[in-house]
Design a protein around this motif. Structure first.
Motif, PDB file in Angstrom:
ATOM      1  N   MET A   1       7.453   4.306   9.176  1.00 37.18           N
ATOM      2  CA  MET A   1       8.589   3.205   8.805  1.00 37.18           C
ATOM      3  C   MET A   1       9.609   3.672   7.805  1.00 37.18           C
ATOM      4  SD  MET A   1       6.814   0.755   5.600  1.00 37.18           S
ATOM      5  CE  MET A   1       5.418  -0.010   6.308  1.00 37.18           C
ATOM      6  N   GLN A   2      10.813   2.942   7.678  1.00 35.49           N
ATOM      7  CA  GLN A   2      12.228   3.595   7.142  1.00 35.49           C
ATOM      8  C   GLN A   2      12.935   2.824   6.385  1.00 35.49           C
ATOM      9  OE1 GLN A   2      14.184   4.679   9.397  1.00 35.49           O
ATOM     10  NE2 GLN A   2      12.355   5.219  10.351  1.00 35.49           N
ATOM     11  N   TYR A   3      12.738   3.931   4.490  1.00 36.02           N
ATOM     12  CA  TYR A   3      13.226   3.526   3.433  1.00 36.02           C
ATOM     13  C   TYR A   3      13.474   2.418   3.582  1.00 36.02           C
ATOM     14  CZ  TYR A   3      15.333   4.205  -0.990  1.00 36.02           C
ATOM     15  OH  TYR A   3      15.655   4.512  -1.913  1.00 36.02           O
ATOM     16  N   MET A   4      15.166   1.738   4.137  1.00 34.24           N
ATOM     17  CA  MET A   4      16.223   0.961   3.524  1.00 34.24           C
ATOM     18  C   MET A   4      15.160   0.122   4.257  1.00 34.24           C
ATOM     19  SD  MET A   4      18.595   2.936   2.114  1.00 34.24           S
ATOM     20  CE  MET A   4      19.532   1.417   2.024  1.00 34.24           C
TER      21      MET A   4
ATOM     22  N   THR B   1       5.837  10.703   2.033  1.00 36.11           N
ATOM     23  CA  THR B   1       4.962   9.062   2.000  1.00 36.11           C
ATOM     24  C   THR B   1       4.878   8.482   3.611  1.00 36.11           C
ATOM     25  OG1 THR B   1       5.214   9.362   0.062  1.00 36.11           O
ATOM     26  CG2 THR B   1       4.479   7.376   0.478  1.00 36.11           C
ATOM     27  N   LEU B   2       5.982   8.069   3.784  1.00 39.45           N
ATOM     28  CA  LEU B   2       6.749   7.909   5.171  1.00 39.45           C
ATOM     29  C   LEU B   2       6.025   8.004   6.087  1.00 39.45           C
ATOM     30  CD1 LEU B   2       9.810   5.865   4.443  1.00 39.45           C
ATOM     31  CD2 LEU B   2       7.237   4.684   4.197  1.00 39.45           C
ATOM     32  N   THR B   3       6.006   9.898   6.649  1.00 39.31           N
ATOM     33  CA  THR B   3       5.470  10.698   7.589  1.00 39.31           C
ATOM     34  C   THR B   3       4.177  11.363   7.122  1.00 39.31           C
ATOM     35  OG1 THR B   3       5.927  12.792   6.789  1.00 39.31           O
ATOM     36  CG2 THR B   3       8.088  11.613   8.268  1.00 39.31           C
ATOM     37  N   LEU B   4       3.125  10.689   6.222  1.00 38.59           N
ATOM     38  CA  LEU B   4       2.189  10.842   6.607  1.00 38.59           C
ATOM     39  C   LEU B   4       0.725  10.666   7.768  1.00 38.59           C
ATOM     40  CD1 LEU B   4       0.840   9.400   2.164  1.00 38.59           C
ATOM     41  CD2 LEU B   4       0.574  11.488   3.158  1.00 38.59           C
ATOM     42  N   ARG B   5       0.145  11.541   7.721  1.00 42.88           N
ATOM     43  CA  ARG B   5      -0.698  11.421   8.691  1.00 42.88           C
ATOM     44  C   ARG B   5      -1.977  10.327   9.432  1.00 42.88           C
ATOM     45  NH1 ARG B   5       2.362  16.285  12.607  1.00 42.88           N
ATOM     46  NH2 ARG B   5       4.238  16.011  11.859  1.00 42.88           N
TER      47      ARG B   5
ATOM     48  N   ILE C   1       1.392   6.423   9.809  1.00 38.35           N
ATOM     49  CA  ILE C   1       0.170   5.804   9.026  1.00 38.35           C
ATOM     50  C   ILE C   1       0.941   4.719   8.882  1.00 38.35           C
ATOM     51  CG2 ILE C   1      -1.079   5.194   6.370  1.00 38.35           C
ATOM     52  CD1 ILE C   1      -1.245   7.744   6.224  1.00 38.35           C
ATOM     53  N   PHE C   2       2.098   4.772   8.724  1.00 37.32           N
ATOM     54  CA  PHE C   2       3.480   3.785   7.894  1.00 37.32           C
ATOM     55  C   PHE C   2       4.385   3.893   8.612  1.00 37.32           C
ATOM     56  CE2 PHE C   2       0.995   5.155   3.883  1.00 37.32           C
ATOM     57  CZ  PHE C   2       0.718   3.987   3.439  1.00 37.32           C
ATOM     58  N   VAL C   3       3.926   3.104  10.054  1.00 35.67           N
ATOM     59  CA  VAL C   3       5.113   3.130  11.098  1.00 35.67           C
ATOM     60  C   VAL C   3       5.820   1.671  10.465  1.00 35.67           C
ATOM     61  CG1 VAL C   3       3.256   4.181  12.145  1.00 35.67           C
ATOM     62  CG2 VAL C   3       3.874   1.722  12.390  1.00 35.67           C
ATOM     63  N   ASN C   4       7.150   1.503  11.820  1.00 39.28           N
ATOM     64  CA  ASN C   4       7.763   0.929  12.761  1.00 39.28           C
ATOM     65  C   ASN C   4       7.438  -0.142  13.388  1.00 39.28           C
ATOM     66  OD1 ASN C   4      10.447  -0.921  13.238  1.00 39.28           O
ATOM     67  ND2 ASN C   4      11.399   1.365  12.983  1.00 39.28           N
TER      68      ASN C   4
ATOM     69  N   ARG D   1       0.994  -1.507  -0.002  1.00 34.83           N
ATOM     70  CA  ARG D   1       0.091  -0.084   0.502  1.00 34.83           C
ATOM     71  C   ARG D   1       0.853   1.181  -0.043  1.00 34.83           C
ATOM     72  NH1 ARG D   1      -3.796  -2.226   4.758  1.00 34.83           N
ATOM     73  NH2 ARG D   1      -5.409  -3.306   3.159  1.00 34.83           N
ATOM     74  N   CYS D   2       1.875   1.040   0.590  1.00 34.30           N
ATOM     75  CA  CYS D   2       2.714   2.280   0.601  1.00 34.30           C
ATOM     76  C   CYS D   2       3.338   2.873  -0.121  1.00 34.30           C
ATOM     77  CB  CYS D   2       3.649   1.458   1.518  1.00 34.30           C
ATOM     78  SG  CYS D   2       4.980   3.525   2.209  1.00 34.30           S
ATOM     79  N   LEU D   3       4.035   2.104  -1.440  1.00 29.50           N
ATOM     80  CA  LEU D   3       4.199   1.969  -2.418  1.00 29.50           C
ATOM     81  C   LEU D   3       3.404   2.696  -3.415  1.00 29.50           C
ATOM     82  CD1 LEU D   3       7.226  -1.137  -2.916  1.00 29.50           C
ATOM     83  CD2 LEU D   3       7.388   1.622  -1.875  1.00 29.50           C
ATOM     84  N   LEU D   4       2.079   1.817  -3.352  1.00 30.49           N
ATOM     85  CA  LEU D   4       1.225   2.157  -4.443  1.00 30.49           C
ATOM     86  C   LEU D   4       0.614   4.056  -4.171  1.00 30.49           C
ATOM     87  CD1 LEU D   4      -0.782  -1.071  -4.793  1.00 30.49           C
ATOM     88  CD2 LEU D   4       1.421   0.088  -6.406  1.00 30.49           C
ATOM     89  N   ILE D   5       0.505   4.217  -3.255  1.00 32.38           N
ATOM     90  CA  ILE D   5      -0.110   5.136  -2.272  1.00 32.38           C
ATOM     91  C   ILE D   5       1.636   6.571  -3.149  1.00 32.38           C
ATOM     92  CG2 ILE D   5      -0.045   6.786  -0.490  1.00 32.38           C
ATOM     93  CD1 ILE D   5      -1.400   4.504   0.469  1.00 32.38           C
ATOM     94  N   HIS D   6       2.774   6.139  -2.729  1.00 30.22           N
ATOM     95  CA  HIS D   6       3.598   7.157  -3.054  1.00 30.22           C
ATOM     96  C   HIS D   6       3.845   7.020  -4.519  1.00 30.22           C
ATOM     97  CE1 HIS D   6       7.724   8.635  -3.181  1.00 30.22           C
ATOM     98  NE2 HIS D   6       7.816   7.337  -3.710  1.00 30.22           N
ATOM     99  N   GLN D   7       3.831   6.445  -5.107  1.00 27.33           N
ATOM    100  CA  GLN D   7       3.302   6.461  -6.542  1.00 27.33           C
ATOM    101  C   GLN D   7       1.975   7.542  -7.500  1.00 27.33           C
ATOM    102  OE1 GLN D   7       4.138   2.989  -9.309  1.00 27.33           O
ATOM    103  NE2 GLN D   7       4.248   1.922  -7.520  1.00 27.33           N
ATOM    104  N   MET D   8       1.249   7.001  -6.542  1.00 27.34           N
ATOM    105  CA  MET D   8       0.008   7.713  -6.936  1.00 27.34           C
ATOM    106  C   MET D   8       0.046   8.936  -5.999  1.00 27.34           C
ATOM    107  SD  MET D   8      -2.874   5.017  -6.286  1.00 27.34           S
ATOM    108  CE  MET D   8      -4.223   5.375  -7.221  1.00 27.34           C
TER     109      MET D   8
END
Length: 206
Positions: free
Chosen positions: A99-102, A32-36, A88-91, A17-24
């Motif tokens: 969530m961490q990019y690496m 994207t990773l800090t969306l609330r 939204i996207f958490v570790n 979901r994170c990667l698809l949302i990132h693209q869209m």
């Protein structure tokens, strides 16, 4: 891109979901990773998203109903699993952090190796999330949007950054039309050959 996305959808549901949302969204991965969880709103019947840019400031832009639903599913997933969180996207080990990019990149690269995903030249896919932002920007230019609209959708403060995506679009257009342009030239040259010597100079000067 289609091959890569087909496999991304088979990954862990929240990473997919994170990667698809990132693209869209066409955002930077940090945005994207800090969306609330409260990022979604509706204004005059239009779904909107508020993005907190790490590099600049926060801004809003309209999104599709499909993207809004995907975001809502991501929010509900995190709330059910971790309760109230800042992002939204958490570790998963530290839900108070994004969530961490690496970690995402490592999993995608492992998937590429496992599935042996290769490009048209037989090389294994490389991966970097910024390629999605480049793709998004180029597509906006191909839709003939004005620079100001493109800048706003990308979250740019200045218009000069848009020229980068326009240059990429022109190069892609040149690459994709090279064969048909050559065929058109060949047809014209064949016609010139039948028109007589007075047109020979055109061929020589071309």
């Amino acid at each position: 891109m289609k091959r890569l996305n087909a496999e991304i959808t088979q990954m862990d549901v929240q990473i997919a979901r994170c990667l698809l949302i990132h693209q869209m969204l066409g955002t930077r991965i940090s945005d994207t990773l800090t969306l609330r969880p409260d990022c979604l709103t509706r204004e005059n019947g239009q779904d909107m998203i508020e993005i907190y840019q790490v590099k600049t400031k926060r801004y809003k832009k309209p999104i599709s109903k499909e993207l809004a639903k995907l975001l809502q599913s991501s929010i509900e997933y995190t709330q059910e699993k971790f309760g109230d969180t800042e992002y939204i996207f958490v570790n998963e080990k530290e839900p108070d952090r994004p969530m961490q990019y690496m970690a995402i990149k490592t999993k995608v690269m492992s998937m590429i190796q496992e599935k042996q995903l290769r490009d048209d030249h037989g090389e294994l896919f490389g991966f970097g999330t910024h390629m999605f932002r480049h793709y998004y920007g180029v597509k906006l230019t191909e839709m003939h949007l004005d620079d100001w609209t493109i800048a706003r959708l990308l979250g740019h403060k200045r218009l000069n950054n848009v020229q980068h995506y326009r240059k990429m679009s022109n190069q892609r257009m040149a690459d994709e039309t090279r064969e048909v342009r050559q065929r058109m030239s060949d047809i014209i040259y064949m016609s010139l050959a039948r028109w007589g010597e007075e047109y020979e100079q055109i061929r020589q000067d071309d």
